[in-house]
Every structure is written in structure tokens, then in C-alpha cells.
Design an enzyme around this catalytic site. Structure first.
Site, PDB file in Angstrom:
ATOM      1  NE  ARG A  27      -3.759   0.139   2.309  1.00 62.54           N
ATOM      2  CZ  ARG A  27      -5.038   0.052   1.937  1.00 62.54           C
ATOM      3  NH1 ARG A  27      -5.563  -1.117   1.659  1.00 62.54           N
ATOM      4  NH2 ARG A  27      -5.793   1.117   1.860  1.00 62.54           N
ATOM      5  CD1 TRP A  74       2.745   5.520  -2.917  1.00 63.53           C
ATOM      6  CD2 TRP A  74       1.221   7.150  -2.808  1.00 63.53           C
ATOM      7  NE1 TRP A  74       2.650   6.090  -4.171  1.00 63.53           N
ATOM      8  CE2 TRP A  74       1.716   7.092  -4.125  1.00 63.53           C
ATOM      9  CE3 TRP A  74       0.252   8.102  -2.510  1.00 63.53           C
ATOM     10  CZ2 TRP A  74       1.284   7.937  -5.144  1.00 63.53           C
ATOM     11  CZ3 TRP A  74      -0.182   8.958  -3.524  1.00 63.53           C
ATOM     12  CH2 TRP A  74       0.328   8.865  -4.827  1.00 63.53           C
ATOM     13  CE  LYS A 477       1.026  -4.460 -15.122  1.00 67.15           C
ATOM     14  NZ  LYS A 477      -0.372  -4.227 -15.113  1.00 67.15           N
ATOM     15  CG  HIS A 496      -3.229   8.699 -38.341  1.00 64.10           C
ATOM     16  ND1 HIS A 496      -3.558   9.316 -39.512  1.00 64.10           N
ATOM     17  CD2 HIS A 496      -3.849   7.494 -38.369  1.00 64.10           C
ATOM     18  CE1 HIS A 496      -4.363   8.544 -40.215  1.00 64.10           C
ATOM     19  NE2 HIS A 496      -4.552   7.419 -39.543  1.00 64.10           N
TER      20      HIS A 496
HETATM   21  O1  M6R Z   1      -7.660  -1.480  -7.505  1.00 64.80           O
HETATM   22  P1  M6R Z   1      -7.981  -0.915  -8.856  1.00 64.80           P
HETATM   23  O2  M6R Z   1      -8.185  -1.967  -9.885  1.00 64.80           O
HETATM   24  O3  M6R Z   1      -9.102   0.068  -8.826  1.00 64.80           O
HETATM   25  O4  M6R Z   1      -6.666  -0.114  -9.279  1.00 64.80           O
HETATM   26  C1  M6R Z   1      -6.623   0.609 -10.472  1.00 64.80           C
HETATM   27  C2  M6R Z   1      -5.207   1.018 -10.807  1.00 64.80           C
HETATM   28  O5  M6R Z   1      -4.679   1.831  -9.810  1.00 64.80           O
HETATM   29  C3  M6R Z   1      -4.286  -0.201 -11.017  1.00 64.80           C
HETATM   30  O6  M6R Z   1      -4.782  -1.046 -11.997  1.00 64.80           O
HETATM   31  C4  M6R Z   1      -2.878   0.264 -11.427  1.00 64.80           C
HETATM   32  O7  M6R Z   1      -2.921   0.861 -12.698  1.00 64.80           O
HETATM   33  C5  M6R Z   1      -1.882  -0.890 -11.398  1.00 64.80           C
HETATM   34  N1  M6R Z   1      -0.633  -0.424 -10.855  1.00 64.80           N
HETATM   35  C6  M6R Z   1      -1.576  -1.440 -12.725  1.00 64.80           C
HETATM   36  O8  M6R Z   1      -0.624  -2.445 -12.693  1.00 64.80           O
END
Ligand code: M6R
Length: 605
Positions: A27, A74, A477, A496
């Protein structure tokens, strides 16, 4: 965003707090700290950087107590250093916080005028001082906390210790999740279920606006209006092995390799859940799908599926844009929100906005009982299991699996798919776990490809149709864990503008399953090849046969994948891209599970 833990035990809670922080370090990992109540007052230790720095500090310093709180940060307000690390304390109060206090500047000025001095640049530090302000006026701990909360604007989940109350942890949630756990001889607090003591067999999710005062012998819960309430306790489903990497170097690798199982479980579970879902797609005029990050790319794939298979018009939006866009909503529309964590602040706010417009909502979440699951009219839970690597992998393919099942239901209800065709499409989906094993079997080849990117400055991903979102996801990724600049484009858009970026040997991944767009995708690959780009084609046997090697300036490198359809190729192809990104990141020495600047669930705007 940040992670909160709390524990009350018959024994020293410091090891439990550290274990909880370790389980939720995804987190945030800018700093970590803990406070415990001791007969000599509140003792706090904190360190900037990852949890291991705090662990090393605790090895060299004695700290123990029966009641404590902890935090992994964070950073939002103030740089990620030790001064800004939580808990934030004064002589009487210690606070851990997840969220943002929007009126912190005004409160800080006022408290400074009242004689409080501040040590940090954080928004959080106003909270312990505000509480102390009321304690100094003779308020009890609970009343001081209430008075302080009444002054706060913004979102928060809080854990609070009072020097004068050695038995209790106080907690409050407004906009950010909090969970309580109960086990033999201990009570715990966490920002999600992973943070709780591993022996907690029951959990309780606080509702929006709830406050709790917990001790070993009692829990007092009040709602938004200060009225005593009971909340349902449920079985804690988190199992110990979910929190371990087992034999893998990183969680991300474990999670990529789990996909044959998680997809099989999600397909089965979704089909069961859909039999109970009281939603008739023949009555739905339009779909809106809203999500963030990787979950948004699942929405992009679903748009193609719903439009082609179920004849439904679909609007898709990133949640942060949708919530301020003022889009007029059709009353007969359905809004689907997709979120792994179920706590993403932007997605939650977008969902609430849709509800205020009186439209029906369906959530697809991986975390049961999350805020998004509770806020939506209907919710479906994917069966990915806890995803700990910050880069989403198995949650994405589980979301796609669930969406594919919904598409089939919608197509049937809208009379566009008969029972036989539906069964044969479901069979295709059921083949996915075996086909994904075949992708995992070529891991050494994907490893070599990933490692070959380590000196690349840029990489591009192109695809058409359902492969366009997969190109976007492949790029996301790669960039988030290897820090290589990567972009995904629709293959047709390349000419484009983006084609100007292609230099000699620039890697371009071409997502080219044998689908309706194949010929055109291959033409776009030729355009890259003609400009001396390094083409890496992901395709199947049929794509290979269709490819006219003579027309290529240099033959592309080919990753051969199992044959698939428009419904299965996004799920299959993304697994190969996940492994390529993983090995690119490893070869660059990245901390794959905890990439810089990121956190797993973004519970702030
Ligand atoms: O928990 P969520 O699916 O709502 O999170 C959405 C994005 O924060 C999450 O997919 C993020 O883009 C990841 N780091 C992608 O790997």
C-alpha cells in the site's frame, strides 16, 4: 494508499504490528513506523524507506507494549523522509492516517497560533494536535477525538492511541477503508484484511462514517450520527499462504503463474453468481464502464466484446475524468465499475456520482466487502485471490474472465446468441487455463525477450481491436516495473504520428492473433519494419502463415502462442506480455513488487 495496522494483545504487539505492516507494504513503502503504549508514555519509532529499515531499528532498540498502531506510507503531503513518517504524535496522542486532510493549512495556522509546534510537512500532523487541543480543555479521549473529527475536511481512516487510555485503540473512517479483526486473545485493526493478525478468524468492516473504540474485552461502534451500531462480523477468508511468496522471488511472478487457477475459479464462480444477478440486459439501453489503470484496460476490451457480441453501445471512461465530466446519463443505462481493490478513490467517487443520477450500477471487484462492492447495486467478485505485486496481473485476467461471462449473458438476453453458440463460446473460455499453461511453458523464451530490452530507452506496443487495449496494458506493465519508456498504440494510428518515434532497432511488440484485424495489423508491422524498427510479433500459427516474410525489411521475431478467438486472445496474450515485462524489470534490477512512486491501491484523488 497508505497502510494502517493496530493490535491489542496479551503479549507484546510489536512483532504482530511488523507482520501486519509487512503484509500491506504494497500500500506504500516510502516510510514505516509504529507507536506503542507503555507505562512511560507513548513510544514511537519510525524510519524512511522500506519496512526493513524500521525492522533493523527495532532490532537495535527495545520496544514493547500490549497496545499499538503502525503505518506504511505512500507520500502525498511532504517528501518521503523520517520526519514525515507516521505515526504523528505529541505527548498525549499518536495517530496513523490514510487519506488527505483538505483543510490542513488552515488548521495548522490556527493550531500554531494556539502554541502548537509542527515537526513535519504532512497534513496528518494537525490531527494529534487538534485532539490535544481538546484534551487540554478537559475533554475525554473520545470527546476530543469527536471534536477533532468535526473540524476535519477530506478523507481519512485513522488509528489513534491516547497516553491516558492504555486499554484502547480508537479508529474512525471517512472515505478510506478500515477493518477490525478478532482472534483468540487479540483484536486488530487494519486498512484491509491482509493487515490483520493471521490468527484473526473473524473480521468486521467499518461502514462509512463509523468510529470504533476497541479493547481486548469490548468493541464500541458508533455511526456517522454518533448512534451506537452493530456491524456484521464475517469469517476471515485470508489464508496464511496468500501472504507468502512461496518459492518465487517476487509476488508478481507467483501471481502471473497462478493465472490458470485464478481464471478457472473466476469463470466458475462468475457463472454461479450470474444465475443470481437480477439484471436483464434486454432492458438496458447503454453501458458505461468506468475504471482506472489496468482495470480501465479491461473496460476497453469489454467495450469491443459488448458491442460485437451483445450489440450494446458502450462508453468507457477513466474514473478521474468521468467524475468531473458531467456526462448526461441515460436512465435505462447500466454503469459497470471495475476495480481490483474495490477502494480506488476515483472509481468510488464516480460510482457514487452515477448513483446520485439514479442509474443502476454493477461492480466487478476482487476484494469482497470493499467500499465499491458495497456502494454498487450489484457486485461480482473475481476469484484472483489477494494480489500483492503492485503491478496488476492475475486481477486483470480475472476481470476479463468475469466480463466475458457477462457478455455472454447479455448476448443471450438480447437474443443475439443462441444456447449452442453460447455453450461453445463458454467452452473456449474454459480452455484458457490449459492454454495459459502453454504460454507459461515458453517462459524461458519470454525471459530472453524481456532481458533483451534492458538497454532499450523506449518500447512500443501495437494492436487492433481487442488487442489494442492489450497493447496499452503491455506498455503499462513494462513502464511501471522496468521504468523503460513504453507506449501502446492502436496499430492503425501509428501512421498518424507515433511512427515518427521509430528509430533503428526500437522494439515494437505487435499483438497479432489470427482475428478479423490480422491483415491490417501485419501491414502496420511492415511499416515499422520498413523504418528499421525491431518487430516482435506475438501471434499464432495462422498469423505466421499469413505473414508475408518477403515483404518485411527484416523478418520479425515471433512469439508463437496458442490459437485463440476475440474472446480469449486478450487474456492469453497479456500473460506473455506480463512475463516479458517481469524479466525486463528483473534484468534492470528493479524491485518488481514495489516499483518506485507507486502503491497498490490509490485511495486518494
Ligand atoms: O484497484 P484498482 O483496480 O481500482 O486499481 C486501479 C489502478 O490503480 C491499477 O490497476 C494500477 O494501474 C496498477 N498499478 C496497474 O498495474
Amino acid at each position: 494508499m497508505c497502510g494502517i495496522v493496530g493490535s491489542i494483545h496479551h503479549q507484546n504487539v510489536v512483532p504482530t504490528l511488523l507482520q501486519g505492516l509487512s503484509n500491506i507494504e504494497y500500500r506504500g513503502y516510502d516510510s514505516a513506523g509504529i507507536s506503542v503504549l507503555t507505562p512511560r508514555g507513548i513510544k514511537t519509532l519510525k524510519r524512511s524507506g522500506k519496512l526493513e529499515h524500521l525492522r533493523n531499528l527495532l532490532d537495535s532498540q527495545q520496544l514493547s507494549g500490549f497496545c499499538g498502531i503502525g503505518h506504511t506510507r505512500w507520500a502525498t503531503h511532504g517528501e518521503p523522509n523520517e520526519r514525515n513518517a507516521h505515526p504523528h504524535s505529541n505527548d498525549q496522542v499518536s495517530v496513523v492516517h490514510n487519506g488527505i486532510i483538505e483543510n490542513h493549512s488552515q488548521l495548522r495556522q490556527w493550531l500554531q497560533a494556539e502554541g502548537f509546534s509542527f515537526n513535519s510537512q504532512t497534513d496528518t500532523e494537525v490531527i494529534p494536535h487538534l485532539i490535544a487541543y481538546y484534551l487540554a480543555r478537559g475533554y475525554s479521549p473520545q470527546k476530543s477525538l469527536n471534536a477533532a473529527l468535526a473540524n476535519l475536511k477530506g478523507s481519512f481512516a485513522l488509528g489513534v492511541l491516547f497516553d491516558q487510555d492504555q486499554q484502547h485503540i480508537y479508529a474512525a473512517r471517512r472515505g478510506s477503508p478500515l477493518v477490525l479483526g478478532f482472534g483468540e486473545g487479540n483484536v486488530s485493526l487494519g486498512s484491509d484484511a491482509m493487515a490483520l493478525n493471521i490468527n484473526d478468524d473473524r473480521i468486521l468492516y467499518l461502514e462509512e462514517g463509523d468510529q470504533a473504540r476497541i479493547s481486548l474485552n469490548s468493541i464500541k461502534l458508533v455511526d456517522n450520527n454518533g448512534k451506537a451500531v452493530q456491524r456484521k462480523q464475517r469469517k476471515n477468508e485470508i489464508r496464511h499462504e496468500h501472504c507468502s511468496k512461496q518459492n518465487h522471488r517476487f509476488y508478481m511472478h507467483k501471481e502471473i503463474l497462478q493465472q490458470p487457477d485464478t481464471i478457472a475459479q473466476t469463470l466458475n464462480h462468475t457463472q454461479q453468481q450470474l444465475t443470481e444477478l437480477v439484471l436483464d440486459f434486454s432492458k438496458i439501453s447503454r453501458l458505461n464502464i468506468i475504471a482506472c489503470g489496468t482495470s480501465y484496460y479491461a473496460a476497453m476490451v469489454a467495450k469491443y466484446w459488448f458491442e460485437q457480441q451483445a450489440g450494446l453501445c458502450v462508453d468507457i471512461d477513466t474514473a478521474s475524468e468521468f467524475r468531473y465530466r458531467g456526462a448526461p446519463l441515460d436512465q435505462n443505462s447500466l454503469t459497470i465499475v471495475i476495480s481490483q481493490s474495490g477502494e480506488t478513490a476515483d472509481t468510488l467517487a464516480a460510482l457514487k456520482h452515477v448513483r446520485t443520477q439514479g442509474c443502476k450500477t454493477l461492480a466487478i471487484v476482487n476484494v469482497i466487502a470493499s467500499s465499491i462492492a458495497r456502494e454498487a447495486h450489484f457486485s461480482l467478485q473475481t476469484q484472483a485471490g489477494p494480489e500483492i505485486g503492485v503491478a496488476s496481473t492475475k486481477a486483470f485476467t480475472a476481470q476479463l474472465s468475469t466480463l466475458a461471462c457477462i457478455v455472454l449473458k447479455a448476448a443471450k438476453e438480447r437474443q443475439l446468441l443462441d444456447a449452442d453458440n453460447s455453450a461453445s463460446l463458454m467452452d473456449e473460455l474454459q480452455q484458457l487455463p490449459t492454454q495459459i499453461q502453454q504460454v507459461i511453458a515458453i517462459e524461458p523464451e519470454l525471459q530472453a525477450l524481456g532481458e533483451s530490452l534492458s538497454d532499450s530507452r523506449d518500447a512500443y506496443f501495437i494492436g487492433r481491436g481487442c488487442s489494442f487495449p492489450i497493447a496499452m496494458e503491455g506498455a503499462l506493465k513494462l513502464k511501471e516495473i522496468s521504468y523503460i519508456h513504453a507506449e501502446g498504440f492502436s496499430a492503425g494510428e501509428l501512421k498518424h504520428g507515433p511512427i515518427a518515434l521509430i528509430e533503428e532497432n526500437t522494439p515494437v511488440f505487435v499483438i497479432a492473433p489470427a482475428d478479423a484485424w490480422l491483415d491490417k495489423t501485419l501491414s502496420n508491422m511492415q511499416e515499422v519494419s520498413a523504418r528499421s524498427g525491431r518487430c516482435i510479433m506475438l501471434g499464432d500459427q495462422h498469423s505466421l502463415t499469413t505473414l508475408n516474410i518477403e515483404q518485411c525489411q527484416a523478418p520479425p521475431e515471433v512469439v508463437l502462442l496458442p490459437c485463440s478467438s476475440a474472446l480469449t486472445s486478450p487474456i492469453l496474450y497479456v500473460v506473455a506480455l506480463q512475463l516479458i515485462a517481469y524479466y525486463a524489470a528483473l534484468s534492470k534490477g528493479s524491485d518488481v513488487d514495489q516499483p518506485r512512486n507507486l502503491a497498490k491501491s490509490v485511495t486518494v484523488e
